[in-house]
Scaffold this motif. Structure first.
Motif, PDB file in Angstrom:
ATOM      1  N   UNK A  79      29.348  44.874  47.287  1.00 47.62           N
ATOM      2  CA  UNK A  79      28.206  45.731  46.972  1.00 47.62           C
ATOM      3  C   UNK A  79      27.980  46.782  48.050  1.00 47.62           C
ATOM      4  N   UNK A  80      28.270  46.422  49.312  1.00 51.03           N
ATOM      5  CA  UNK A  80      28.005  47.352  50.397  1.00 51.03           C
ATOM      6  C   UNK A  80      29.068  48.446  50.489  1.00 51.03           C
ATOM      7  N   UNK A  81      30.315  48.087  50.256  1.00 48.79           N
ATOM      8  CA  UNK A  81      31.409  49.038  50.394  1.00 48.79           C
ATOM      9  C   UNK A  81      31.511  49.924  49.160  1.00 48.79           C
ATOM     10  N   UNK A  82      31.977  51.134  49.338  1.00 51.65           N
ATOM     11  CA  UNK A  82      32.073  52.098  48.232  1.00 51.65           C
ATOM     12  C   UNK A  82      33.415  51.957  47.521  1.00 51.65           C
ATOM     13  N   UNK A  83      33.649  50.792  46.935  1.00 48.28           N
ATOM     14  CA  UNK A  83      34.880  50.576  46.188  1.00 48.28           C
ATOM     15  C   UNK A  83      34.743  51.139  44.780  1.00 48.28           C
ATOM     16  N   UNK A  84      35.872  51.532  44.208  1.00 48.57           N
ATOM     17  CA  UNK A  84      35.881  51.918  42.798  1.00 48.57           C
ATOM     18  C   UNK A  84      35.754  50.657  41.947  1.00 48.57           C
ATOM     19  N   UNK A  85      35.454  50.866  40.674  1.00 52.20           N
ATOM     20  CA  UNK A  85      35.386  49.724  39.761  1.00 52.20           C
ATOM     21  C   UNK A  85      36.728  49.001  39.708  1.00 52.20           C
ATOM     22  N   UNK A  86      37.809  49.784  39.765  1.00 49.52           N
ATOM     23  CA  UNK A  86      39.133  49.174  39.730  1.00 49.52           C
ATOM     24  C   UNK A  86      39.388  48.303  40.946  1.00 49.52           C
ATOM     25  N   UNK A  87      39.016  48.788  42.122  1.00 48.35           N
ATOM     26  CA  UNK A  87      39.182  47.990  43.338  1.00 48.35           C
ATOM     27  C   UNK A  87      38.331  46.717  43.280  1.00 48.35           C
ATOM     28  N   UNK A  88      37.076  46.886  42.863  1.00 44.20           N
ATOM     29  CA  UNK A  88      36.183  45.728  42.790  1.00 44.20           C
ATOM     30  C   UNK A  88      36.713  44.692  41.812  1.00 44.20           C
ATOM     31  N   UNK A  89      37.217  45.163  40.666  1.00 42.69           N
ATOM     32  CA  UNK A  89      37.763  44.237  39.675  1.00 42.69           C
ATOM     33  C   UNK A  89      38.986  43.518  40.232  1.00 42.69           C
ATOM     34  N   UNK A  90      39.845  44.250  40.934  1.00 41.17           N
ATOM     35  CA  UNK A  90      41.066  43.650  41.464  1.00 41.17           C
ATOM     36  C   UNK A  90      40.735  42.630  42.538  1.00 41.17           C
ATOM     37  N   UNK A  91      39.757  42.930  43.390  1.00 42.38           N
ATOM     38  CA  UNK A  91      39.335  41.975  44.419  1.00 42.38           C
ATOM     39  C   UNK A  91      38.752  40.728  43.772  1.00 42.38           C
ATOM     40  N   UNK A  92      37.955  40.918  42.729  1.00 41.60           N
ATOM     41  CA  UNK A  92      37.342  39.779  42.039  1.00 41.60           C
ATOM     42  C   UNK A  92      38.402  38.879  41.409  1.00 41.60           C
ATOM     43  N   UNK A  93      39.393  39.502  40.773  1.00 43.59           N
ATOM     44  CA  UNK A  93      40.467  38.725  40.146  1.00 43.59           C
ATOM     45  C   UNK A  93      41.278  37.986  41.205  1.00 43.59           C
ATOM     46  N   UNK A 135      28.468  45.251  38.007  1.00 40.80           N
ATOM     47  CA  UNK A 135      28.514  46.070  36.804  1.00 40.80           C
ATOM     48  C   UNK A 135      29.922  46.401  36.367  1.00 40.80           C
ATOM     49  N   UNK A 136      30.897  45.559  36.725  1.00 41.47           N
ATOM     50  CA  UNK A 136      32.278  45.804  36.334  1.00 41.47           C
ATOM     51  C   UNK A 136      32.476  45.300  34.910  1.00 41.47           C
ATOM     52  N   UNK A 137      32.910  46.179  34.039  1.00 40.52           N
ATOM     53  CA  UNK A 137      33.073  45.818  32.635  1.00 40.52           C
ATOM     54  C   UNK A 137      34.169  44.777  32.463  1.00 40.52           C
ATOM     55  N   UNK A 138      34.011  43.958  31.425  1.00 39.23           N
ATOM     56  CA  UNK A 138      35.012  42.947  31.138  1.00 39.23           C
ATOM     57  C   UNK A 138      36.388  43.572  30.910  1.00 39.23           C
ATOM     58  N   UNK A 139      36.403  44.758  30.303  1.00 44.40           N
ATOM     59  CA  UNK A 139      37.677  45.419  30.044  1.00 44.40           C
ATOM     60  C   UNK A 139      38.406  45.739  31.345  1.00 44.40           C
ATOM     61  N   UNK A 140      37.642  46.136  32.372  1.00 47.49           N
ATOM     62  CA  UNK A 140      38.259  46.455  33.662  1.00 47.49           C
ATOM     63  C   UNK A 140      38.783  45.179  34.316  1.00 47.49           C
ATOM     64  N   UNK A 141      37.994  44.106  34.229  1.00 49.07           N
ATOM     65  CA  UNK A 141      38.457  42.814  34.747  1.00 49.07           C
ATOM     66  C   UNK A 141      39.729  42.389  34.014  1.00 49.07           C
ATOM     67  N   UNK A 142      39.761  42.632  32.712  1.00 45.37           N
ATOM     68  CA  UNK A 142      40.942  42.289  31.924  1.00 45.37           C
ATOM     69  C   UNK A 142      42.172  43.042  32.381  1.00 45.37           C
ATOM     70  N   UNK A 143      42.012  44.321  32.706  1.00 44.39           N
ATOM     71  CA  UNK A 143      43.151  45.112  33.189  1.00 44.39           C
ATOM     72  C   UNK A 143      43.628  44.588  34.543  1.00 44.39           C
ATOM     73  N   UNK A 144      42.670  44.260  35.390  1.00 42.56           N
ATOM     74  CA  UNK A 144      43.034  43.718  36.702  1.00 42.56           C
ATOM     75  C   UNK A 144      43.785  42.395  36.543  1.00 42.56           C
ATOM     76  N   UNK A 145      43.383  41.599  35.574  1.00 38.26           N
ATOM     77  CA  UNK A 145      44.083  40.338  35.300  1.00 38.26           C
ATOM     78  C   UNK A 145      45.528  40.578  34.899  1.00 38.26           C
ATOM     79  N   UNK A 146      45.757  41.599  34.073  1.00 34.29           N
ATOM     80  CA  UNK A 146      47.124  41.925  33.649  1.00 34.29           C
ATOM     81  C   UNK A 146      47.970  42.327  34.848  1.00 34.29           C
ATOM     82  N   UNK A 147      47.382  43.108  35.757  1.00 31.69           N
ATOM     83  CA  UNK A 147      48.106  43.505  36.972  1.00 31.69           C
ATOM     84  C   UNK A 147      48.425  42.276  37.815  1.00 31.69           C
ATOM     85  N   UNK A 148      47.444  41.387  37.975  1.00 35.04           N
ATOM     86  CA  UNK A 148      47.652  40.172  38.785  1.00 35.04           C
ATOM     87  C   UNK A 148      48.799  39.326  38.218  1.00 35.04           C
ATOM     88  N   UNK A 149      48.870  39.231  36.897  1.00 30.71           N
ATOM     89  CA  UNK A 149      49.851  38.365  36.262  1.00 30.71           C
ATOM     90  C   UNK A 149      51.238  38.994  36.176  1.00 30.71           C
TER      91      UNK A 149
END
Length: 287
Positions: A79-93, A135-149
């Motif tokens: 929350x403190x760092x100015x990450x993009x939604x993509x970065x935040x989703x990837x870190x979360x995954x 506020x990261x959309x499920x779709x963005x989390x889903x994309x990050x999951x595909x990258x992780x896998x």
């Protein structure tokens, strides 16, 4: 001072951002203390601690005594760092995978990761809580999951910002398609030629090499069929035409081509061949 393992998921401040932070602390003092866990590891404030150390300023510390210290660390830093939604989703995954968390708590409780850390209580923050807070959309989390896998080599590049999530996602989709295609080809090979499929699985052949060998075998089988068909079409219709004629009675050994004389042994073999031919035609239901 050691940092909590969750901090390793968050890229450290670069020198430019650290310089800005040092200037702010020098001008206004340390406004937010460094947060430690019960073991004295840094949960929040690695950059502030580094800035204080470089400035020679004694930092203030507080201890986080709540539930889910690793999730707390991840949440406040994101929350403190100015990450993009993509970065935040990837870190979360990545956190979900490396820290042992699932997408949601089974039976109302978050499953604790392996390695001796405490099980998360029902009211403790979960990875789903982080997704909602950011506020990261499920779709963005889903994309990050595909990258992780399917493109794990790009995970850290997405987190650092060197590669955008969309670009990494497209690469991951291409790799997934290649894997799916390879699996489909292997499944087909198992049906058509199990021996070749086994050699692929055992590493003796590549999938491409197996299909090349399969094609060569098919071409050789086609060649053999063509030769056999032409031979039978030349021999049998002619033999059928002489049935009931004087041809057999007119046979004269002195006119036989070298090595092709008709003997009783040849006739016996020919009769056996005709019986085999009739049996095969019946099994194949040929006219």
């Amino acid at each position: 001072m050691d940092s909590h393992p969750a901090n390793s998921l968050i890229p450290p401040l670069d020198e430019d951002d650290l310089a800005v932070l040092m200037h702010d602390i020098q001008a206004h003092g340390l406004l937010q203390p460094i947060v430690l866990d019960r073991s004295g590891r840094v949960l929040d404030g690695r950059g502030r601690l580094t800035a204080c150390e470089r400035l020679g300023i004694e930092a203030d510390f507080v201890t986080y005594d709540g539930a889910g210290s690793d999730i707390y660390s991840l949440s406040v830093n994101l929350k403190r760092r100015s990450f993009t939604k993509g970065q935040s989703a990837m870190i979360t995954v990545k956190a979900r995978a490396t820290m042992g968390y699932e997408a949601g708590p089974p039976s109302g409780q978050e499953a604790g990761p392996e390695g001796g850390r405490d099980t998360r209580p029902e009211k403790g923050p979960t990875v789903r809580d982080i997704e909602a807070q950011l506020g990261v959309a499920r779709a963005v989390i889903g994309r990050a999951n595909v990258v992780w896998q399917h493109a794990p080599d790009l995970v850290d590049s997405v987190i650092s910002g060197a590669v955008g999530l969309d670009r990494a996602y497209e690469t991951a989709r291409e790799k997934k398609a290649q894997v799916d295609s390879a699996e489909a080809q292997l499944a087909r090979l198992r049906k058509e030629d199990p021996d070749l499929a086994t050699r692929v699985v055992e590493g003796e052949l590549t999938l491409q090499g197996a299909w090349a060998e399969r094609k060569a075998r098919q071409e050789e089988q086609t060649r053999q069929r063509r030769v056999a068909t032409q031979l039978l079409c030349e021999v049998l219709p002619s033999l059928a035409q002489v049935r009931g004629s004087d041809t057999f009675a007119l046979y004269d050994p002195q006119f036989a081509p070298p090595g092709r004389a008709v003997t009783r042994a040849v006739i016996a073999h020919a009769a056996t061949a005709l019986e085999e031919l009739a049996t095969v035609w019946k099994e194949r239901d040929l006219p």
